[in-house]
Write an enzyme that holds these catalytic residues in place. Structure first.
Site, mmCIF file in Angstrom:
data_model
loop_
_atom_site.group_PDB
_atom_site.id
_atom_site.type_symbol
_atom_site.label_atom_id
_atom_site.label_comp_id
_atom_site.label_asym_id
_atom_site.label_seq_id
_atom_site.Cartn_x
_atom_site.Cartn_y
_atom_site.Cartn_z
ATOM 1 N N ASP A 34 0.742 -1.248 -0.183
ATOM 2 C CA ASP A 34 -0.204 0.008 0.001
ATOM 3 C C ASP A 34 0.893 1.222 0.129
ATOM 4 O OD1 ASP A 34 -2.471 -1.192 0.122
ATOM 5 O OD2 ASP A 34 -2.914 -0.669 1.945
ATOM 6 N N CYS B 101 -21.787 -12.480 -11.705
ATOM 7 C CA CYS B 101 -23.015 -12.318 -11.188
ATOM 8 C C CYS B 101 -23.934 -11.356 -10.766
ATOM 9 C CB CYS B 101 -23.324 -13.339 -9.756
ATOM 10 S SG CYS B 101 -22.333 -12.670 -8.448
ATOM 11 N N CYS C 55 -22.225 -8.067 -6.484
ATOM 12 C CA CYS C 55 -21.395 -6.964 -5.714
ATOM 13 C C CYS C 55 -22.092 -5.421 -6.318
ATOM 14 C CB CYS C 55 -20.028 -7.108 -5.967
ATOM 15 S SG CYS C 55 -19.552 -7.166 -8.110
ATOM 16 N N CYS D 148 -23.699 -2.962 -3.382
ATOM 17 C CA CYS D 148 -23.025 -1.656 -3.254
ATOM 18 C C CYS D 148 -23.949 -0.624 -2.680
ATOM 19 C CB CYS D 148 -22.320 -1.363 -4.519
ATOM 20 S SG CYS D 148 -21.267 0.198 -4.350
ATOM 21 N N CYS E 279 -17.977 5.622 -2.927
ATOM 22 C CA CYS E 279 -17.615 4.308 -2.168
ATOM 23 C C CYS E 279 -17.563 4.401 -0.478
ATOM 24 C CB CYS E 279 -16.265 3.834 -2.535
ATOM 25 S SG CYS E 279 -15.591 2.460 -1.553
ATOM 26 N N CYS F 188 -15.772 -0.692 4.362
ATOM 27 C CA CYS F 188 -16.946 -1.511 3.544
ATOM 28 C C CYS F 188 -16.686 -2.935 3.073
ATOM 29 C CB CYS F 188 -17.533 -0.571 2.735
ATOM 30 S SG CYS F 188 -19.132 -1.250 2.071
ATOM 31 N N CYS G 112 -19.111 -5.463 -0.950
ATOM 32 C CA CYS G 112 -18.981 -6.019 -2.454
ATOM 33 C C CYS G 112 -18.092 -7.298 -2.244
ATOM 34 C CB CYS G 112 -18.638 -5.055 -3.454
ATOM 35 S SG CYS G 112 -16.941 -4.488 -2.658
HETATM 36 S S1 SF4 Z 1 -16.630 -9.953 -8.261
HETATM 37 FE FE1 SF4 Z 1 -19.068 -9.511 -8.231
HETATM 38 S S2 SF4 Z 1 -19.755 -10.254 -10.252
HETATM 39 FE FE2 SF4 Z 1 -17.679 -11.098 -9.760
HETATM 40 S S3 SF4 Z 1 -18.313 -13.070 -8.953
HETATM 41 FE FE3 SF4 Z 1 -18.191 -11.547 -7.337
HETATM 42 S S4 SF4 Z 1 -20.038 -10.609 -6.914
HETATM 43 FE FE4 SF4 Z 1 -20.126 -11.810 -8.701
HETATM 44 S S1 SF4 Z 2 -16.509 -1.267 -0.550
HETATM 45 FE FE1 SF4 Z 2 -18.752 -0.738 -0.207
HETATM 46 S S2 SF4 Z 2 -19.219 0.883 -1.072
HETATM 47 FE FE2 SF4 Z 2 -17.194 0.502 -1.857
HETATM 48 S S3 SF4 Z 2 -17.472 -0.418 -3.862
HETATM 49 FE FE3 SF4 Z 2 -17.549 -2.153 -2.183
HETATM 50 S S4 SF4 Z 2 -19.740 -2.430 -1.778
HETATM 51 FE FE4 SF4 Z 2 -19.641 -0.318 -3.066
#
Ligand code: SF4
Ligand code: SF4
Length: 266
Positions: free
Chosen positions: A87, A145, A148, A152, A167, A195, A198
Site C-alpha cells: 500500500d 453475477c 457486488c 454496493c 464508495c 465497507c 461487495c
Molecule cells: S466480483 Fe461481483 S460479479 Fe464477480 S463473482 Fe463476485 S459478486 Fe459476482
Molecule cells: S466497498 Fe462498499 S461502497 Fe465501496 S464499492 Fe464495495 S460495496 Fe460499494
C-alpha cells in the site's frame, strides 16, 4: 531446483502459500508478489471492516517481505537492490498480483484468489536486476453475477472501475464534514471504518479457509464504541491504537461516523 522454486519453497516454509513472480513494474528485474489471506469468521458484533479487525497488516506484511528479501539476497550474494511495498507504492498492486498468476480481477475490482477469495492483502518486492521467470497469469474471469453491484451502498461499482467518491469505504475514511449524499451512503453501511459489502456477497468468498497467518488471528478488535474514543486525547488514541490499520486517520473521523449513526438511530 531453480531460484524461482527455492523462493516459493522458502515462502511456504514461513507460512505463505501464495507467492508468484511478475515482470517488474520498473522495467528492470522482477517483482515477487505475495498474498496474505485474512478471512476469519467473527461471531461478535462488528463495526470495523474485516481487514481492520486484526493488527495492522502493513506491519505484518512488511515483516514477511523483509524476510523474503533477505532470503533472496542471501541466495544471490547481495547482487541486486530490492524495495518492499504494501500500500505504499506508485504501482498497482492488484495488477501485479494478477501478472504474477495469483488471481483474477473481479467486477468488484478486487483481486480474487482461487482458494482464499478476495480477502487477501497484497505485498510485493521489486527486485531490480534480478531476472526471475514470471509466472503465467490465470485464465478466466469472475462469475459475473453482479451481486457486488447490487450490494454496493453507493452505486460506486461501474464497468471495470470504482467511483471512489461514492464508495462507503472511502467515505468512512474521509476527513471533515460529509455532504448529504455521503452521509446517506454512510448510513447504509453498518461499519464505521471500511465497507465489506461487495466482498461479503461474492460467491468466490463463500466457504473460504480461515487465514493461515497467525498474526491475523490474534488481538482481534471488531468493534469500537463512542465510550472507547471520547475520553482519549489525540496522543492517547494514537498510542492505544497504534497497531491498528485505522489509527493513521485519528479519532475524529471515527467519532464523526459513530455520532452520525447514533443521531440516525443506527
Ligand atoms: S466480483 Fe461481483 S460479479 Fe464477480 S463473482 Fe463476485 S459478486 Fe459476482
Ligand atoms: S466497498 Fe462498499 S461502497 Fe465501496 S464499492 Fe464495495 S460495496 Fe460499494
Amino acid at each position: 531446483m531453480g531460484l524461482e522454486e527455492q523462493l516459493k519453497a522458502f515462502c511456504k516454509s514461513i507460512g505463505l502459500d501464495c507467492c508468484g513472480i511478475a515482470p517488474s513494474p520498473t522495467g528492470t528485474g522482477c517483482a515477487v508478489v505475495c498474498l496474505f489471506p485474512y478471512y476469519q469468521p467473527i461471531e461478535t458484533q462488528r463495526n470495523l471492516s474485516r481487514y481492520a479487525v486484526m493488527p495492522d497488516y502493513h506491519m505484518v506484511v512488511r515483516s514477511y517481505l523483509l524476510r523474503i528479501s533477505a532470503f533472496l539476497q542471501e541466495q544471490t550474494a547481495n547482487d541486486f537492490s530490492s524495495q518492499v511495498y504494501c500500500d505504499n507504492s506508485p504501482y498497482q498492486d492488484r495488477g501485479l498480483a494478477y501478472a504474477a498468476g495469483l488471481g483474477i480481477i473481479g467486477q468488484n475490482t478486487c483481486l480474487i484468489h482461487p482458494v482464499y477469495g478476495s480477502y487477501v492483502f497484497i505485498g510485493y518486492i521489486v527486485c531490480e536486476s534480478l531476472d526471475l521467470a514470471p509466472d503465467k497469469t490465470l485464465s478466466g474471469s469472475c462469475l459475473g453475477c453482479k451481486k457486488c453491484r447490487a450490494a454496493c451502498y453507493g452505486g460506486a461499482l461501474q464497468e471495470e472501475c470504482i467511483q471512489v467518491d461514492r464508495c462507503a469505504s472511502y467515505i468512512t475514511q474521509k476527513k471533515g464534514i460529509l455532504t448529504k449524499t455521503e452521509q446517506s451512503i454512510l448510513m447504509k453501511n453498518p461499519l464505521i471504518w471500511g465497507c465489506d459489502a461487495c466482498q461479503e456477497v461474492c460467491p468466490h468468498n463463500q466457504s473460504i479457509p480461515i487465514t493461515p497467518i497467525l498474526e491475523f488471528r490474534q488481538s482481534l478488535l471488531p468493534f469500537l464504541a463512542q465510550e472507547d474514543l471520547l475520553p482519549l486525547s489525540g496522543r492517547e488514541f494514537r498510542r492505544r491504537y497504534q497497531q491498528r490499520a485505522f489509527s493513521w486517520r485519528g479519532k475524529d473521523v471515527l467519532l464523526r461516523n459513530l455520532t452520525l449513526k447514533e443521531q440516525n438511530g443506527i
